[in-house]
Each structure stands twice: as C-alpha cells, then as structure tokens.
Scaffold this motif. Sequence first.
Motif, short mmCIF file in Angstrom:
data_model
loop_
_atom_site.label_atom_id
_atom_site.label_comp_id
_atom_site.label_asym_id
_atom_site.label_seq_id
_atom_site.Cartn_x
_atom_site.Cartn_y
_atom_site.Cartn_z
N MET A 296 0.81 -1.22 0.00
CA MET A 296 0.00 0.00 0.00
C MET A 296 0.84 1.26 0.00
O MET A 296 0.32 2.35 -0.28
CB MET A 296 -0.92 0.00 1.21
CG MET A 296 -2.27 -0.65 0.99
SD MET A 296 -3.22 0.14 -0.33
CE MET A 296 -3.46 1.76 0.35
N ASP B 103 -6.87 4.84 -10.62
CA ASP B 103 -7.17 4.69 -9.20
C ASP B 103 -7.58 3.25 -8.91
O ASP B 103 -8.68 2.81 -9.24
CB ASP B 103 -8.30 5.64 -8.79
CG ASP B 103 -8.34 5.87 -7.29
OD1 ASP B 103 -8.22 4.87 -6.55
OD2 ASP B 103 -8.48 7.02 -6.86
N ARG B 104 -6.71 2.51 -8.28
CA ARG B 104 -6.95 1.09 -8.04
C ARG B 104 -7.73 0.84 -6.76
O ARG B 104 -8.02 -0.30 -6.44
CB ARG B 104 -5.61 0.34 -7.97
CG ARG B 104 -4.82 0.38 -9.27
CD ARG B 104 -3.59 -0.48 -9.17
NE ARG B 104 -2.83 -0.48 -10.41
CZ ARG B 104 -1.84 0.36 -10.67
NH1 ARG B 104 -1.50 1.26 -9.77
NH2 ARG B 104 -1.20 0.31 -11.82
N ILE B 105 -8.02 1.87 -5.99
CA ILE B 105 -8.69 1.67 -4.70
C ILE B 105 -10.19 1.86 -4.83
O ILE B 105 -10.97 1.01 -4.45
CB ILE B 105 -8.11 2.64 -3.65
CG1 ILE B 105 -6.64 2.30 -3.38
CG2 ILE B 105 -8.91 2.57 -2.35
CD1 ILE B 105 -5.97 3.24 -2.38
N ARG C 20 1.42 7.67 -4.39
CA ARG C 20 0.71 8.15 -5.58
C ARG C 20 -0.34 9.18 -5.18
O ARG C 20 -0.51 10.21 -5.85
CB ARG C 20 0.05 6.96 -6.29
CG ARG C 20 -0.59 7.33 -7.63
CD ARG C 20 -1.22 6.13 -8.31
NE ARG C 20 -0.21 5.15 -8.68
CZ ARG C 20 -0.10 3.94 -8.14
NH1 ARG C 20 -0.94 3.57 -7.19
NH2 ARG C 20 0.85 3.11 -8.54
N TYR C 21 -1.05 8.93 -4.08
CA TYR C 21 -2.03 9.88 -3.57
C TYR C 21 -1.34 11.17 -3.12
O TYR C 21 -1.85 12.28 -3.33
CB TYR C 21 -2.80 9.25 -2.42
CG TYR C 21 -4.02 8.46 -2.84
CD1 TYR C 21 -4.06 7.81 -4.07
CD2 TYR C 21 -5.13 8.35 -2.02
CE1 TYR C 21 -5.16 7.08 -4.46
CE2 TYR C 21 -6.24 7.63 -2.40
CZ TYR C 21 -6.27 7.00 -3.62
OH TYR C 21 -7.36 6.29 -4.01
N LYS D 166 3.02 2.28 -2.07
CA LYS D 166 3.05 2.87 -3.41
C LYS D 166 1.77 3.65 -3.68
O LYS D 166 1.80 4.72 -4.30
CB LYS D 166 3.25 1.78 -4.46
CG LYS D 166 4.61 1.10 -4.39
CD LYS D 166 4.74 0.04 -5.48
CE LYS D 166 6.11 -0.64 -5.40
NZ LYS D 166 6.26 -1.70 -6.44
N HIS D 167 0.62 3.11 -3.23
CA HIS D 167 -0.64 3.82 -3.39
C HIS D 167 -0.63 5.11 -2.58
O HIS D 167 -1.11 6.16 -3.04
CB HIS D 167 -1.81 2.94 -2.94
CG HIS D 167 -2.02 1.73 -3.80
ND1 HIS D 167 -2.45 1.81 -5.10
CD2 HIS D 167 -1.86 0.42 -3.53
CE1 HIS D 167 -2.56 0.59 -5.61
NE2 HIS D 167 -2.20 -0.27 -4.68
N LYS D 168 -0.09 5.05 -1.37
CA LYS D 168 -0.01 6.25 -0.53
C LYS D 168 0.79 7.34 -1.23
O LYS D 168 0.39 8.51 -1.25
CB LYS D 168 0.64 5.91 0.81
CG LYS D 168 -0.19 5.09 1.77
CD LYS D 168 0.59 4.91 3.05
CE LYS D 168 -0.08 4.01 4.05
NZ LYS D 168 0.71 3.86 5.29
#
Length: 417
Positions: free
Chosen positions: A64, A140-142, A70-71, A66-68
Amino acid sequence: MLYPCHPVVERIRGMIRASGPPLSPQCCIYKVPTKMFCRNVAAYEPQVVSIGPFHHAKSNLKAMEKHKLRYLESFLGRQRLNLEDLVNAIGEWEKETRACYAEDIELCSNDFVQMILVDGVFIIELFLRSHFGDLLEDSDRILIFNPGFLNAINHDLILLENQLPFFVLERIFHFAFRGLHLENLPTMLDLTFRFFSYHNSQNLTPSFEVKHLLDLLRTFHLPPNPRMKPNIDAEFEFLPSATELHEAGVKFKVTSSTCLLDIHFKNNILEIPCLKLYDKTESYFRNLMVFEQCHYPYDSRILDYVFFMDYLINTREDVDLLVQSGVIVNWLGDTAAVATLFNNLCTDCTIVGSNFYFAHLCEDLNAYCRVPWHHWKAIFKRDYFSTPWSTAATIAATMLLLLTFIQTVCSIISLRK
C-alpha cells in the motif's frame, strides 16, 4: 528505507527541523493489551494499510505504500503545495503528535514526520476522492477497480492501533486549502462524516470534536441526549437470559430508534434497537471496547451495551428468540456463531456494576421476573393460547366443562324435586 524509492520521498528527506514545545494533548491512541490481543489477533491488526507508527513498515502492508505515495503526489500537484513548507509545519507538531500515543515511538524525527505526512495525506486524499467523483483518476486502483479493497481499507481505518490524531488531519487539510475561498468546500470533519456515513445511523451532524476516526465511530452510537449513568450503592444483579425473560412473560420488540443504547422496558415489553451482525462485527466491537477501557473507563457505554447483550444471549435458543423478534439480523449464518460471538467478546473485559449504563433497566427486569404471577400468566398463555389451535381447543374444553357443570347442577336440582 521505510518507503519505496520515489521522487517525493527524496524531496522529503532532509527537510525536518526541530519542533517547538508540546501543547500537552491528551493521550488517545493505545496499544491493545496483550491478553485481549491474543484472543483474536485478526480483530486488531490491519489487513492492507498501516496508519500511524504501531504497524508502520510491516512487510505484509508494504504494497500500500506505493498507493499512498501516488495519492501524496496527486495531492501536492493539485493543491500546488510547497512540500518543504508542509513538512516543516508537520515537524512543528511532532512532539504534540507523539504525545497522543500511549507507547514511546522509536522512529527518528525524520521518519516520524515523513510517516505522518504520507499517512495523513493518504486519508485526506481518499476522503476527497470519495466525496468528489471528478477527482478520481483512471489509474485509481482503490475506489474504482477493487471495491473489496476499499472495504478492507475502511476496516483498517477504524482499528485502535491504526490511528492518527484527528487534529493532524485537520491541520494538513487547513494547510492545503488555506487562503482558498471555494464554494461548497467541506471541512475535514464533513468529509469524514461522509466517508463513514454507513455508521452514522442517527444522522448526527459534524458539530463536535473527535480524537481520531475510531472515536468518531463511538460517538455515532451515543444518544444525543444521554441519561446520566447510575450510581447504585447496592450490589448489582445482572440479567437472566432472553429465554428466561421470555418464560417470565417479557416480550421482545425491535424499536424504531437507531441508537444502540436506546433500550427500554415498559408494560412487559423490552424494546431493543435492531443489531445487524456481519463478519466484521467482532472486530468493530472489540476495538471500540478496548478504546473505552483505555480512554473512557467510567463512561464505557459501548462496553456496557455489549455486556447487556451478552447477558441476554447465552445459547442459540436466545439468539433464535431475538432473531424472530427482529432485534438481531444475523448475517453470520449460524445462530450458534452469534452466541459464541457475544460470549467471547466480554472475556478479559470488566465493568463497574455501580456505574453500569443499563443498571436501572436490569433492576426493572429483575423485579418483574421476581413476581410469581408473571411466570404463571406466561405459562398459562404459552400452554393454552400460544397458537390458534390451542386457543380454540382451550375455549372448547372450557365450554364443555361449563356445560357439563350446568348439566350436573340441573340434574341435582331435578333429583331434589
């Protein structure tokens, strides 16, 4: 390296400066006591995302990060923020933020501030994208491609050990939007209410302060005008089970109230709000209960509610009775699982009988059960008037007995003549 290599991360490093004196906030984020933690590890540990220091950099949660980031990059670019100013601002809150945690945080200043920045912006950006659909990106993968992943994030955000102080989120949000006069711009609390609207069954408005996200969810369940908790001098007597109350003549009815604590007993009817049980219910209640034991030991209303339900539910027969009356909606499948759930929830938890929120309600129920007439009346109704056929049979038998009695009297009178 605590975070994967990323341009934003490289810019953050070296920006941290010494912070000012702490503002002495109240500690509000705790580690789950070991004894409770071992009862159900999965109930307290995040599944996909770590927030705050307690689960930071765990190997199973690294995906996660990487998602953080990216955000974070999207947030900084959209708001045109100066990263150095934001890092320095968070650095000024460092001691104040650390003081909110019950355990010493061993992260160095640089890593701690970086964690607060990345985790705080992740939550804010997640709430913004959830509220403003036009902020969603194709990648957006979430929120788009994996709704189940979003449900797992929702679960992780309300765990006691996975919290940031809410003032941190509010200050980052204010920093990002300071000087901007945008129409219909919600506050951070507005966004949080919207994101957790499913839990806001009472439709409360964002007009109060919260310590963190779990504290907000606890507040969602408190009555708007709570009655004072009793101070009972005598030794407190707990409840019989639901089936025992039913045998004494107590009827169960689901109330229209959406507040879990709004339980009343009047005219032999016990009214209880509907409780929907699903696979995350145990984790939800466990985290609320531990938080109350740590932070609200003399105002533990959610814990008191769970204890009240635990005394009502001992066996699957008790569950069946409450399901039939609509008090419980069982999405766990097996009724025995519901009984096990409540019987296990209160293990290693304690309440003060003289300060129990439902003490007077329990006194009224126990007093009702001690009246023999109520038991006899309940037995009579159950044995002779429980179904239309038994009612008809009882009436027919009574009429036959009455006619036989009249015939006997008439025969005696005729013999005397």
